[in-house]
Design a protein around this motif. Structure first.
Motif, PDB file in Angstrom:
ATOM      1  N   SER A 140      85.960  18.845  56.254  1.00  0.00           N
ATOM      2  CA  SER A 140      86.296  18.726  57.675  1.00  0.00           C
ATOM      3  C   SER A 140      87.805  18.767  57.885  1.00  0.00           C
ATOM      4  O   SER A 140      88.295  19.355  58.852  1.00  0.00           O
ATOM      5  CB  SER A 140      85.701  17.444  58.275  1.00  0.00           C
ATOM      6  OG  SER A 140      86.240  16.286  57.666  1.00  0.00           O
ATOM      7  N   ARG A 144      89.400  21.691  60.021  1.00  0.00           N
ATOM      8  CA  ARG A 144      90.175  21.332  61.210  1.00  0.00           C
ATOM      9  C   ARG A 144      91.535  22.028  61.185  1.00  0.00           C
ATOM     10  O   ARG A 144      91.988  22.586  62.190  1.00  0.00           O
ATOM     11  CB  ARG A 144      90.344  19.811  61.267  1.00  0.00           C
ATOM     12  CG  ARG A 144      90.862  19.268  62.589  1.00  0.00           C
ATOM     13  CD  ARG A 144      90.962  17.760  62.538  1.00  0.00           C
ATOM     14  NE  ARG A 144      89.673  17.121  62.350  1.00  0.00           N
ATOM     15  CZ  ARG A 144      89.302  16.469  61.243  1.00  0.00           C
ATOM     16  NH1 ARG A 144      90.141  16.371  60.208  1.00  0.00           N
ATOM     17  NH2 ARG A 144      88.114  15.920  61.151  1.00  0.00           N
ATOM     18  N   ILE A 173      83.094  20.997  61.030  1.00  0.00           N
ATOM     19  CA  ILE A 173      83.542  20.086  62.081  1.00  0.00           C
ATOM     20  C   ILE A 173      82.341  19.473  62.789  1.00  0.00           C
ATOM     21  O   ILE A 173      82.314  18.273  63.095  1.00  0.00           O
ATOM     22  CB  ILE A 173      84.433  20.836  63.104  1.00  0.00           C
ATOM     23  CG1 ILE A 173      85.749  21.285  62.453  1.00  0.00           C
ATOM     24  CG2 ILE A 173      84.709  19.964  64.333  1.00  0.00           C
ATOM     25  CD1 ILE A 173      86.693  20.175  62.096  1.00  0.00           C
ATOM     26  N   GLN A 176      80.816  16.597  60.781  1.00  0.00           N
ATOM     27  CA  GLN A 176      81.796  15.832  60.017  1.00  0.00           C
ATOM     28  C   GLN A 176      81.468  14.349  59.886  1.00  0.00           C
ATOM     29  O   GLN A 176      81.882  13.696  58.922  1.00  0.00           O
ATOM     30  CB  GLN A 176      83.188  15.989  60.638  1.00  0.00           C
ATOM     31  CG  GLN A 176      83.323  15.404  62.035  1.00  0.00           C
ATOM     32  CD  GLN A 176      84.751  15.482  62.550  1.00  0.00           C
ATOM     33  OE1 GLN A 176      85.691  15.026  61.907  1.00  0.00           O
ATOM     34  NE2 GLN A 176      84.928  16.094  63.699  1.00  0.00           N
ATOM     35  N   TRP A 258      84.982  11.001  64.782  1.00  0.00           N
ATOM     36  CA  TRP A 258      85.352  11.953  65.837  1.00  0.00           C
ATOM     37  C   TRP A 258      86.455  11.376  66.720  1.00  0.00           C
ATOM     38  O   TRP A 258      86.435  10.202  67.079  1.00  0.00           O
ATOM     39  CB  TRP A 258      84.148  12.271  66.718  1.00  0.00           C
ATOM     40  CG  TRP A 258      83.196  13.258  66.120  1.00  0.00           C
ATOM     41  CD1 TRP A 258      82.182  12.982  65.225  1.00  0.00           C
ATOM     42  CD2 TRP A 258      83.139  14.666  66.359  1.00  0.00           C
ATOM     43  NE1 TRP A 258      81.511  14.129  64.898  1.00  0.00           N
ATOM     44  CE2 TRP A 258      82.072  15.187  65.576  1.00  0.00           C
ATOM     45  CE3 TRP A 258      83.886  15.533  67.152  1.00  0.00           C
ATOM     46  CZ2 TRP A 258      81.740  16.536  65.582  1.00  0.00           C
ATOM     47  CZ3 TRP A 258      83.557  16.884  67.148  1.00  0.00           C
ATOM     48  CH2 TRP A 258      82.500  17.374  66.371  1.00  0.00           C
ATOM     49  N   ASP A 262      89.236  16.258  68.317  1.00  0.00           N
ATOM     50  CA  ASP A 262      88.201  16.932  67.528  1.00  0.00           C
ATOM     51  C   ASP A 262      87.155  17.572  68.437  1.00  0.00           C
ATOM     52  O   ASP A 262      86.718  18.704  68.200  1.00  0.00           O
ATOM     53  CB  ASP A 262      87.492  15.945  66.598  1.00  0.00           C
ATOM     54  CG  ASP A 262      88.363  15.507  65.444  1.00  0.00           C
ATOM     55  OD1 ASP A 262      89.348  16.200  65.142  1.00  0.00           O
ATOM     56  OD2 ASP A 262      88.048  14.468  64.829  1.00  0.00           O
ATOM     57  N   GLU A 263      86.746  16.823  69.447  1.00  0.00           N
ATOM     58  CA  GLU A 263      85.743  17.354  70.380  1.00  0.00           C
ATOM     59  C   GLU A 263      86.270  18.586  71.109  1.00  0.00           C
ATOM     60  O   GLU A 263      85.560  19.589  71.254  1.00  0.00           O
ATOM     61  CB  GLU A 263      85.336  16.280  71.385  1.00  0.00           C
ATOM     62  CG  GLU A 263      84.478  15.169  70.803  1.00  0.00           C
ATOM     63  CD  GLU A 263      83.868  14.290  71.881  1.00  0.00           C
ATOM     64  OE1 GLU A 263      83.089  14.815  72.703  1.00  0.00           O
ATOM     65  OE2 GLU A 263      84.201  13.092  71.918  1.00  0.00           O
ATOM     66  N   TYR A 266      86.387  21.468  68.653  1.00  0.00           N
ATOM     67  CA  TYR A 266      85.029  21.940  68.354  1.00  0.00           C
ATOM     68  C   TYR A 266      84.482  22.804  69.479  1.00  0.00           C
ATOM     69  O   TYR A 266      83.960  23.904  69.237  1.00  0.00           O
ATOM     70  CB  TYR A 266      84.107  20.745  68.102  1.00  0.00           C
ATOM     71  CG  TYR A 266      82.641  21.112  68.155  1.00  0.00           C
ATOM     72  CD1 TYR A 266      82.062  21.869  67.147  1.00  0.00           C
ATOM     73  CD2 TYR A 266      81.850  20.731  69.238  1.00  0.00           C
ATOM     74  CE1 TYR A 266      80.723  22.234  67.209  1.00  0.00           C
ATOM     75  CE2 TYR A 266      80.530  21.090  69.306  1.00  0.00           C
ATOM     76  CZ  TYR A 266      79.957  21.840  68.281  1.00  0.00           C
ATOM     77  OH  TYR A 266      78.638  22.197  68.353  1.00  0.00           O
TER      78      TYR A 266
END
Length: 278
Positions: A140, A144, A173, A176, A258, A262-263, A266
């Motif tokens: 991850s 990332r 991701i 993760q 998270w 990250d969100e 993604y």
């Protein structure tokens, strides 16, 4: 084992999906990223990934019955499907590398398989459950970085291997948090994970990855050209931190894999992937 019900920490807006895009790597040049160092770093990971993914799946199948949270259990099943597809596609990629004359790949694959088998035989149940969480920590973190800094990784290149890397990074991701949540569902000690990463999995993963990368650079004679020495060590100094980044966050109470960034990353990557494959 942890008696408390540990629930999934994957955000509600993230659905772990097993996608099956097709890649034949027919248009892939020898240097398919912006330089040989990035290319062979990713190639080295590819060589090590199939058995790593299969090990993750074997451990997760072995322990899924002990997970109480229904959502987390379903995510583990979806992760297993994703990792199976990743292993198969990386095996195909590795076959292409062997055809290019990198004859020692089979040796590295065999050595990894034997080493992992030995480690699993001497591991406690708790330490063995750390293995998937550790592998997903690395994948991850690298995924990332690849998605955030794609222009630096890719440069001016456009080829199917890059599309393959984007697909794999997206799914890494996506899941993760799953192996970490599964570990926590069985064993509450976050310090065990920190110590295992620092004193076992970081050294082993760094050593194996960069040795394989060095072999590939040796085969291409890249490492013997003085003009490449500074860029090579510059790559190492900037890249090695991906394996250690965020390890001590696991010891924090209420740690969440998270983050809002990250969100956002993604969903941006997912939108771009769906637009390209639709």
């Amino acid at each position: 084992m942890n008696k408390d019900l540990v629930q999934s920490t994957t955000p509600e807006g993230v659905k772990i999906t097993s996608r099956r895009p097709k890649f034949d790597f027919s248009d892939t040049p020898k240097v398919w990223l912006s330089d040989p160092f990035k290319t062979h770093f990713m190639n080295a990971l590819s060589i090590l990934i199939p058995h790593s993914e299969r090990t993750v799946n074997a451990i997760m199948r072995q322990n899924i019955q002990h997970i109480s949270d229904a959502r987390l259990k379903n995510e583990v099943k979806s992760l297993i499907k994703q990792e199976g597809a990743h292993a198969a596609m990386h095996q195909k990629s590795n076959s292409c590398l062997k055809q290019c004359g990198y004859t020692k790949i089979a040796f590295f694959e065999k050595l990894q398989k034997k080493s992992m088998s030995m480690l699993r035989r001497v591991s406690s149940d708790a330490f063995e459950m750390v293995i998937p969480a550790a592998f997903e920590h690395f994948t991850s973190a690298i995924s990332r970085d690849f998605l955030v800094n794609k222009d630096e990784w890719v440069g001016q290149q456009t080829n199917e291997a890059i599309d393959f890397a984007v697909w794999h990074s997206l799914e890494e991701i996506e899941h993760q948090a799953v192996c970490y949540d599964a570990y926590k569902a069985l064993y509450p000690s976050q310090w065990r994970l920190v110590f295992a990463l620092l004193f076992c999995w970081v050294p082993l993963t760094v050593l194996s990855t960069y040795i394989v990368q060095l072999y590939l650079l040796h085969k291409d004679r890249v490492i013997y050209q003085p003009k490449n020495w500074v860029p090579y060590f510059k790559f190492l100094s900037g890249n090695i931190g991906l394996f250690t980044k965020g390890i001590f966050k696991y010891r924090e109470k209420g740690f969440q894999p998270w983050s809002p960034s990250d969100e956002a990353l993604y969903h941006k990557a997912l939108t771009q992937f769906e637009a390209k494959t639709s």
